[in-house]
Design an enzyme around this catalytic site. Structure first.
Site, PDB file in Angstrom:
ATOM      1  CG  ASP A   1       3.631  -5.820 -21.725  1.00 55.80           C
ATOM      2  OD1 ASP A   1       2.943  -6.326 -22.620  1.00 55.80           O
ATOM      3  OD2 ASP A   1       4.767  -5.317 -21.918  1.00 55.80           O
TER       4      ASP A   1
ATOM      5  CE1 TYR B   1      10.171  -8.887 -21.768  1.00 55.92           C
ATOM      6  CE2 TYR B   1       9.487  -9.348 -19.519  1.00 55.92           C
ATOM      7  CZ  TYR B   1      10.266  -8.647 -20.419  1.00 55.92           C
ATOM      8  OH  TYR B   1      11.120  -7.695 -19.954  1.00 55.92           O
TER       9      TYR B   1
ATOM     10  CG  HIS C   1      -1.677   1.302   1.362  1.00 55.17           C
ATOM     11  ND1 HIS C   1      -2.422   1.811   0.309  1.00 55.17           N
ATOM     12  CD2 HIS C   1      -1.815   2.189   2.381  1.00 55.17           C
ATOM     13  CE1 HIS C   1      -2.986   2.948   0.693  1.00 55.17           C
ATOM     14  NE2 HIS C   1      -2.630   3.200   1.939  1.00 55.17           N
TER      15      HIS C   1
ATOM     16  CG  HIS D   1      -0.822   7.490   0.647  1.00 59.13           C
ATOM     17  ND1 HIS D   1      -0.794   8.046   1.904  1.00 59.13           N
ATOM     18  CD2 HIS D   1      -1.706   6.470   0.702  1.00 59.13           C
ATOM     19  CE1 HIS D   1      -1.626   7.370   2.700  1.00 59.13           C
ATOM     20  NE2 HIS D   1      -2.183   6.411   2.000  1.00 59.13           N
TER      21      HIS D   1
ATOM     22  CG  HIS E   1      -6.591   5.918   0.530  1.00 54.33           C
ATOM     23  ND1 HIS E   1      -7.146   5.008   1.387  1.00 54.33           N
ATOM     24  CD2 HIS E   1      -5.301   6.038   0.937  1.00 54.33           C
ATOM     25  CE1 HIS E   1      -6.253   4.624   2.273  1.00 54.33           C
ATOM     26  NE2 HIS E   1      -5.127   5.236   2.009  1.00 54.33           N
TER      27      HIS E   1
HETATM   28 ZN   LIG Z   1      -3.281   4.911   2.905  1.00 55.37          ZN
END
Ligand SMILES: [Zn+2]
Length: 224
Positions: free
Chosen positions: A118, A217, A93, A95, A158
């Site tokens: 791809d 690939y 996660h 930002h 977010h």
């Molecule tokens: Zn966050």
């Protein structure tokens, strides 16, 4: 891989987040699935202060099993994703700025580059806004990514969640989504300045590119 090795790997992968300009201060986190739970970054610790031992082990209800620090405030989201997507072994996660700028618009990143076909098999989807801390974000990530070709989602207002068979695979997707988000942003600016449209790839071309990338690939070794 035992917990000590996984802690060392997860620590090393976390250092890639600031190195790739995906995070600021303490934001952003990576987790790895372990037997009966997950290992994740502690909450509110800067990347320079992180150590392998500081990673926190929780069960799949986000309750701490092992570790002196509190786990990331996003742990409930990671736990929800692991509970509902059994093939996922790692989650990232961030930002990261360009992908999060797209998230602020509430729209998917259009598939206008072969690199996107791809890696993501189409546009990078944008999920609806969801409040932080409970199961809402996890529900939105699972709703959008379950059965989807993209390992990445941007969440409105977010940031980014990426999933993979391993934490390294999820990290690769997080690096790639920021890279294409930047390029597509530049393309949109350039197109607007020239009074032209950014060219979206045709679905058949996207399918061909994605198939080639995922089947032909590379070295045919197990994906990272
Ligand atoms: Zn966050």
């Amino acid at each position: 891989m035992n917990h000590a090795e996984l802690r060392a790997e997860l620590h090393a992968l976390h250092l890639e987040l600031p190195k790739n300009s995906l995070v600021t201060w303490t934001s952003g986190n990576i987790s790895a699935r372990v037997d009966g739970g997950l290992l994740i970054k502690p909450s509110g610790v800067t990347f320079a202060e992180l150590t392998p031992e500081s990673m926190v082990a929780t069960d799949l209800d986000a309750q701490v099993i092992e570790g002196d620090l509190s786990p990331s405030s996003d742990t409930a989201t990671h736990a929800y994703i692991y509970r509902h997507l059994p093939d996922v072994g790692g989650i990232v996660h961030t930002h990261s700025p360009y992908a999060t700028a797209w998230a602020a618009t509430g729209h998917a990143i259009p598939c206008v580059l072969t690199a996107m076909a791809d890696e993501f098999g189409g546009p990078v989807p944008c999920g609806s806004f969801a409040p932080i801390g409970g199961a809402d974000i996890g529900q939105e990530v699972v709703r959008v990514l379950k059965g989807h070709r993209s390992p990445a989602i941007i969440l409105q207002s977010h940031g980014v969640f990426t999933i993979g068979k391993t934490p390294l695979a999820a990290l690769k997707a997080a690096v790639m989504v920021e890279d294409v988000a930047r390029t597509v942003f530049l393309a949109c600016q350039l197109a607007a300045a020239r009074g032209v449209e950014v060219q979206t790839l045709a679905p058949a071309d996207i399918d061909r590119l994605h198939h080639r990338y995922t089947h032909v690939y590379g070295q045919h070794q197990e994906t990272p």
